[in-house]
Design a protein around this motif. Structure first.
Motif, PDB file in Angstrom:
ATOM      1  N   GLU A 194       0.839  -1.210   0.000  1.00  0.00           N
ATOM      2  CA  GLU A 194       0.000   0.000   0.000  1.00  0.00           C
ATOM      3  C   GLU A 194       0.867   1.250   0.000  1.00  0.00           C
ATOM      4  O   GLU A 194       0.945   1.989   0.972  1.00  0.00           O
ATOM      5  N   GLY A 195       1.523   1.492  -1.106  1.00  0.00           N
ATOM      6  CA  GLY A 195       2.586   2.487  -1.158  1.00  0.00           C
ATOM      7  C   GLY A 195       2.256   3.877  -0.704  1.00  0.00           C
ATOM      8  O   GLY A 195       3.140   4.689  -0.541  1.00  0.00           O
ATOM      9  N   GLY A 196       1.001   4.223  -0.473  1.00  0.00           N
ATOM     10  CA  GLY A 196       0.673   5.556  -0.004  1.00  0.00           C
ATOM     11  C   GLY A 196       0.379   6.495  -1.157  1.00  0.00           C
ATOM     12  O   GLY A 196       0.897   6.344  -2.271  1.00  0.00           O
ATOM     13  N   VAL A 197      -0.472   7.487  -0.895  1.00  0.00           N
ATOM     14  CA  VAL A 197      -0.830   8.474  -1.909  1.00  0.00           C
ATOM     15  C   VAL A 197       0.408   9.239  -2.360  1.00  0.00           C
ATOM     16  O   VAL A 197       0.574   9.545  -3.545  1.00  0.00           O
ATOM     17  N   ALA A 198       1.280   9.591  -1.435  1.00  0.00           N
ATOM     18  CA  ALA A 198       2.482  10.348  -1.782  1.00  0.00           C
ATOM     19  C   ALA A 198       3.595   9.444  -2.292  1.00  0.00           C
ATOM     20  O   ALA A 198       4.334   9.803  -3.206  1.00  0.00           O
ATOM     21  N   GLY A 199       3.732   8.267  -1.716  1.00  0.00           N
ATOM     22  CA  GLY A 199       4.794   7.361  -2.111  1.00  0.00           C
ATOM     23  C   GLY A 199       5.213   6.480  -0.961  1.00  0.00           C
ATOM     24  O   GLY A 199       4.630   6.514   0.136  1.00  0.00           O
ATOM     25  N   LEU A 200       6.218   5.668  -1.211  1.00  0.00           N
ATOM     26  CA  LEU A 200       6.721   4.737  -0.204  1.00  0.00           C
ATOM     27  C   LEU A 200       8.207   4.968  -0.002  1.00  0.00           C
ATOM     28  O   LEU A 200       8.974   5.027  -0.965  1.00  0.00           O
ATOM     29  N   ILE A 201       8.611   5.131   1.256  1.00  0.00           N
ATOM     30  CA  ILE A 201      10.015   5.293   1.623  1.00  0.00           C
ATOM     31  C   ILE A 201      10.528   3.941   2.097  1.00  0.00           C
ATOM     32  O   ILE A 201       9.983   3.354   3.033  1.00  0.00           O
ATOM     33  N   GLU A 202      11.576   3.448   1.460  1.00  0.00           N
ATOM     34  CA  GLU A 202      12.117   2.135   1.800  1.00  0.00           C
ATOM     35  C   GLU A 202      13.538   2.301   2.339  1.00  0.00           C
ATOM     36  O   GLU A 202      14.423   2.808   1.642  1.00  0.00           O
ATOM     37  N   LEU A 203      13.736   1.886   3.578  1.00  0.00           N
ATOM     38  CA  LEU A 203      15.059   1.898   4.199  1.00  0.00           C
ATOM     39  C   LEU A 203      15.659   0.500   4.084  1.00  0.00           C
ATOM     40  O   LEU A 203      15.003  -0.483   4.435  1.00  0.00           O
ATOM     41  N   GLU A 204      16.891   0.436   3.614  1.00  0.00           N
ATOM     42  CA  GLU A 204      17.507  -0.860   3.371  1.00  0.00           C
ATOM     43  C   GLU A 204      18.842  -0.977   4.090  1.00  0.00           C
ATOM     44  O   GLU A 204      19.645  -0.036   4.085  1.00  0.00           O
TER      45      GLU A 204
END
Length: 968
Positions: A179-189
């Motif tokens: 559910e990446g979000g309306v604005a976007g998805l922040i992925e920390l790796e």
């Protein structure tokens, strides 16, 4: 001239500074045209084919020079963007500890379209494309994370950047994302240890100097930050390959702040009525009928603080590959933050009392006034203990060449406990010795001028001295407040990928289950002390000198420089015989939030590759279905009717609770299509069409109520005695939904050069609007129907249009030594007609009739929405020396409180400038210097309209000097 105008002049100077920096940087990037021309290969006449990006190993083997430092980080980030299957911006490094910032939030702010919400202890929340943190999602290694604020944003200040390798922002949705979000998805790796392919032991000790802390008597301005990490790989023979990585950081610094603030509740006062008591409140109907009004706060105060901030963080990973077809991973993250503030406050306790000679601005903000108010000094100690634990594991199995199966589980838990102890002392006609004061009144005459700048100027009657300890002799109240937040997520997912031949390259399907539990509570214990002799003895025993010199000396308008202060723990000991009396023993309250959210999701996605005419095209399409069920449990408290001797009544909560439970569910389908057109080996066009969702904050889904009773006497009916009942949450709130379209152009001239532009559009549904609905309350043994204001989803649609630009270049074509110069510029512009209403004074809908009553306060836009967001990185590397400057700017934005919004709050636009310097001593050691917030930009908040100052914070620059060792 209003404070908005004066502040606008200051902002204008900042704009000039911004324009000069941006213009110089843009000119430099444009100057790189010769390099682009030299590196560009003409496209052949026949149909072009996509050139696969070189692997990391190939680049290292073919490179004549090994690229490190800032240039390497930007190169790797460009490669991440180029290789992605959707519209992605990233910052990435091959090495641990190379990301440009003290915290994850500062690093994210260098990514195109991202902006941070900054406080005295660094970035806390991130907005993407001018949309608030509540409209995005953050994952750690692909898993959802909790926080201690009651919303879905992650407190990025909690996590050190040194323990991450890559941070990505997915601007477009694809079906296999959570559910990446309306604005976007922040992925920390964090990098898997076997992928690292070599052993490394790294240690860094970083000293900190804080100039604002240096102003405080008896306090050291120095702190430190120590980080150590270890990565290794082992061959276990028949058991396969094993990799481990572990990192630890301890951060012990000070974060002093100078603050001016008001109460969080503002009222509309009748400007046509001069009252000798609290001002007369204006209703929506009266204001719309032409009654003149202005906005006034309940109180105003200055705060001097002495802080301590201790953080410990541990990140670890274990990877085991028993065979080439099986990969087993386990990772864990733990962070604990122990933060404290010794607070000394002074100000007016009655900001609405006896206001006259009032001047009003165009926004109905108060510009100046005369008044009289009880003045007070507050001594306080705030302590926060916040713990985060995240862990997870996954198994990747490839039983055949075509089939891959993945199972993943995750756990995330944040627990925050805030305890505040505070002692209040107020003015009185008599001092602590029983002698009449020169004013001979509890209330002190004053004049307030809010037109000079964003910081109000208070002038008190010349007979009153704020530094006179003897004057604070009345209304001693000891308060012990305890606030708790507990946020916990269990989640698991199964994924399968099957390779095909032909246009469809592979098909992915998967399912995810998650359960989130959130509990939030508040508990206050108030103890009033009325013995004058005791007050005198404690006053004399617990006095302290004003701790800070040059208090508010950086402010644009005069401020009070010192006032009487006391040791709060000394006061508690002398009043109560203990420093901490503990909570009330009963943490139940009608305001509490107890929410359980169950999510079941499934998806199917196809990845394709082919040609559209002569143009290679690839991408993915699919759909994700998300079912959500919310259960909110709450309490309802009865009210007793108190009969006054004069025949009137008053109300009092009796603590007789009844339980209530509200359930709600929703089903949402999220289709997505991403396409990548390789026009040449250097030019790429991306397109995305998708539907996205953003869930309400967990705290906004609670079933709590906030009951405000009228103060005073003389009420003849129950309804007269109730000021308002406002829902602290709405369990039936549904996700905000949006249809989205993105179109991006990308030009990769070489490894160091990127030109990218993206236009995007979003159409929102499911925004929020206040409604009034009648609810039954047990009052005096009888049921009464009382209107309750709460938030519901609006049926209105709204739009957002945006443009993103990224320019990045290393000027390698310039003659030495100028070939070490490079720059990266990022800009985002967004426009939206989305509306967020103030619950107290905005538009309100009658739930029964549907009739809309216009509000007295203009609607705000999306929370976190900034029209302009800009960042510039300029760096220079020559030999062992590396210099980097990072500038960030975002325009004014509305920011909701973490719980359901009750009044609008705006944060003034701000800019920051940070500097990083590095000198490579040897291959294994380097020295680094960092300077943060060099402009000393204050945080300025307005409420409930722009120009009406609610909060001003100065926290000064910070400096770091470090030595890092890296052994391989």
């Amino acid at each position: 001239m209003t404070n908005v105008t004066n502040h606008g002049f200051a902002r204008g100077l900042d704009r000039v500074r911004l324009a000069l920096l941006a213009g110089a940087s843009i000119a430099a990037v444009i100057g790189a045209a010769p390099a682009w021309a030299q590196d560009t290969v003409p496209a052949p006449a026949e149909a072009p084919t996509a050139t696969p990006a070189p692997t990391e190993v190939q680049e290292e083997e073919n490179a004549a020079i090994v690229v490190t430092g800032v240039r390497e980080t930007i190169q790797t980030s460009i490669q991440e963007k180029r290789n992605s299957d959707s519209i992605v911006d990233a910052v990435s490094s091959k090495e641990i500890g190379e990301l440009p910032g003290q915290s994850v939030g500062e690093v994210i702010a260098t990514i195109t379209g991202a902006s941070i919400d900054r406080s005295n202890y660094g970035p806390t929340e991130v907005s993407i494309r001018g949309l608030g943190s509540g409209l995005s999602m953050t994952t750690f290694n692909g898993r959802e994370a909790t926080n201690g604020s009651g919303d879905r944003a992650v407190n990025f200040g909690q996590f050190p950047s040194e323990l991450f390798n890559a941070i990505k922002i997915y601007k477009t949705q694809q079906a296999n994302l959570i559910e990446g979000g309306v604005a976007g998805l922040i992925e920390l790796e964090t990098r898997k240890p076997l992928d690292y392919k070599r052993r490394q032991l790294q240690a860094e000790i970083k000293g900190n100097y804080n100039p604002y802390q240096d102003r405080i008597a008896g306090r050291s301005p120095y702190g430190y930050r120590a980080t150590v990490s270890y990565i290794d790989q082992f061959n276990a023979g028949s058991l396969g390959d094993i990799g481990i990585s572990i990192g630890y950081q301890r951060n012990d610094v000070s974060d002093p702040v100078e603050r001016f603030y008001t109460s969080s509740t503002w009222f509309t006062c009748n400007a046509a009525v001069v009252s000798t008591a609290n001002c007369t409140e204006v209703t929506r109907q009266q204001g719309n009928a032409g009654t003149p009004y202005f906005h006034a706060s309940n109180s105003y105060a200055y705060r001097q603080m002495i802080t301590s901030d201790l953080r410990n963080a541990v990140f670890g990973a274990l990877q085991w590959q028993p065979s080439p077809t099986l990969d087993i991973n386990f990772d864990v993250q733990y962070s604990r933050r122990q933060y404290s503030e010794a607070r000394n406050d002074f100000g007016t306790a009655e900001g609405r009392y006896n206001l006259h000679n009032v001047e009003i601005g165009d926004n109905h903000e108060l510009l100046s006034a005369d008044g009289s108010a009880t003045l007070q000094t507050l001594s306080g100690l705030f302590k926060r203990d916040e713990k985060y634990l995240g862990l997870g594991g996954n198994i990747e199995w490839q039983p055949t060449d075509r089939l891959a199966l993945t199972a993943d589980f995750g756990y995330s838990h944040t627990k925050r406990l805030d305890i505040t102890r505070q002692v209040r002392l107020r003015t009185d006609p008599f001092d602590i010795y029983g002698v009449r004061t020169p004013i001979n009144n509890q209330r002190i005459p004053y004049h307030v001028d809010l037109s000079q700048s964003f910081l109000p100027v208070f002038t008190y009657d010349s007979r009153f001295d704020p530094t006179d300890y003897d004057a604070f002799s009345d209304d001693a109240r000891l308060t012990r407040s305890q606030d708790g937040r507990d946020d916990e997520i269990y989640a698991g997912r199964l994924d399968a990928s099957y390779k095909l031949d032909g246009f469809i390259e592979h098909v992915d399907i998967g399912a995810r289950w998650a359960q989130r539990k959130f509990f939030g509570y508040s508990n206050d214990v108030n103890i009033d002390q009325t013995d004058p002799a005791v007050d005198r003895d404690v006053n004399l025993a617990c006095r302290t000198p004003f701790a800070e010199r040059s208090f508010f000396s950086d402010a644009p308008s005069p401020a009070i420089t010192s006032y009487a202060t006391f040791d709060v723990l000394c006061q508690f000991r002398n009043y109560l015989g203990t420093e901490d009396p503990g909570n009330s023993g009963d943490l139940r309250a009608v305001e509490n939030a107890d929410v359980t959210e169950q999510t079941l999701a499934g998806y199917a996605m196809a990845t394709y590759s082919g040609h559209l005419g002569n143009i290679p095209v690839r991408g993915n399409f699919g759909v994700r279905g998300v079912h959500t069920e919310v259960t909110a449990r709450g309490l309802r408290s009865g009210l007793d009717v108190i009969d006054n001797p004069d025949g009137t009544i008053s109300l009092r909560e009796n603590g007789d609770f009844t339980n209530t439970e509200i359930k709600s569910s929703s089903m949402r389908w999220l289709p997505s299509l991403n396409a990548i057109f390789d026009l040449s080996d250097k030019t790429r066009v991306r397109a995305g069409i998708y539907r996205a969702m953003s869930r309400p904050a967990p705290s906004a889904l609670g079933a709590g109520r906030q009951i405000t009773l009228e103060t005073g006497t003389g009420f003849t009916s129950v309804t007269d005695a109730i000021n308002s009942i406002i829902a602290t949450g709405s369990p039936r709130l549904k996700p905000t939904m949006s249809w989205n379209g993105d179109l991006a152009f990308e030009y990769y001239a070489n490894k160091d050069t990127l030109i990218a532009a993206t236009v995007y559009y979003k159409r929102f549904t499911g925004g929020r609007i206040p409604i009034e609905a009648d609810e039954d309350f047990l009052i005096g043994g009888e049921n009464y129907s009382v209107p309750v204001t709460q938030t519901t989803n609006s049926k209105d649609q709204s739009d957002l249009y945006g443009l993103e630009l990224t320019l990045s270049n290393q000027f390698t074509w310039l003659p030495h030594p100028l070939d070490g110069l490079g720059a990266k510029l990022s800009y985002n512009y967004a426009w939206s007609n989305f509306e967020t209403q103030d619950i107290r004074y905005g538009d309100v809908v009658d739930s029964a009739s549907g009739e809309v009553t216009p509000g007295l306060i203009p609607a705000a836009s999306l929370s976190g929405y900034s029209k302009h967001v800009f960042s510039a990185q300029v760096f220079y590397e020559i030999g062992p020396v590396s210099l980097q400057g990072i500038y960030r700017y975002r325009s004014r934005y509305y920011q909701a409180f973490t719980s359901d919004n009750t009044q609008l709050r705006y944060v003034e636009g701000n800019d920051t400038f940070d500097v990083n310097l590095r000198y490579q001593l040897t291959k294994e050691a380097d020295i680094r210097f960092q300077a943060l917030n060099i402009f000393n930009e204050p945080r300025v908040e307005y409420m409930p309209v722009v120009g009406s100052t609610r909060n001003v914070e100065y926290y000064g620059p910070q400096y770091f000097l470090s030595l890092r060792l890296r052994l391989r």
